[in-house]
Design an enzyme around this catalytic site. Sequence first.
Site, PDB file in Angstrom:
ATOM      1  CB  CYS A   1      89.760 -46.965   8.657  1.00 43.39           C
ATOM      2  SG  CYS A   1      90.412 -48.283   7.641  1.00 43.39           S
TER       3      CYS A   1
ATOM      4  CB  CYS B   1      94.754 -44.928   2.303  1.00 44.84           C
ATOM      5  SG  CYS B   1      95.478 -45.464   3.779  1.00 44.84           S
TER       6      CYS B   1
END
Length: 267
Positions: free
Chosen positions: A75, A187
Amino acid sequence: MKNIQYILIFDSGIGGLYIYKKVSEKLPNYNYLYFFDNIFFPYSEKSEGFIIFNTLRIIRSIMKSHLLSLIVIACNTVSTMMLSLLRSLIDIPIVGVVPSIELAVSLTNNGIIGLIATKNTVSCLYIKKLVKKFSNKYKFYLLGSTELVHIAQNKIYGFDISFDKIVFILKFFTDMLKLPDVIILGCTHYSFLLSELGEIFGPKIKLIDSSLVFVNRVCSVIKNNSYFCSYLYPFNKVLCLKIDSSLLNIFTLLKKYGFIELEQLYF
């Protein structure tokens, strides 16, 4: 199961499955434990204090019930915000995915670089420092989008997504008089939108998939540590914060990725 060694892959959602898939294809004889936060997803606009508190309590809770050889932060929001803090507090090797800004600098020809990430990632101190480091020679344009994260997550689940919505979000770049020739995907969810992004931006703009760059780093760490246990019959499982009927279809998807079990994490 405390005597069985796992490699933990941690993400707010299921975008990190891309990293898991690539790593496990190259190194299949390890036990992988995938965590996704199905209560507080996405982390895009959560406060820094909450993300630090929540991530620490989750990882510490997992460590109580599982023997971890490596923690993979899949993440970008968590990595850019607190990777150094995690390493200082947890005595287990930790690697984290971050936007590949230095690679973008080496690849750009026109000196204009774009970054698409979550709102927290584009505004964090880590990114600001890197941008400042190269800002005397290069121009950076940063787009933080929560909606694009949701679109990617829906695509992973197999739901229909709106191409027009993606086009609208990316008008931030496509309406520019002079476009970046390199755009970083910051991302893990965005790796699942590579085909849509490639169609929108065209062949003249290089898309740097930070997740794919990171996969090589993870594999290198695993292969260069002899104390990581490999298994003839690996047992891969998933942890989340809440199990209910809505997870039935998700677990069907997870089984296709080679996961055998889905468990709820209790604090």
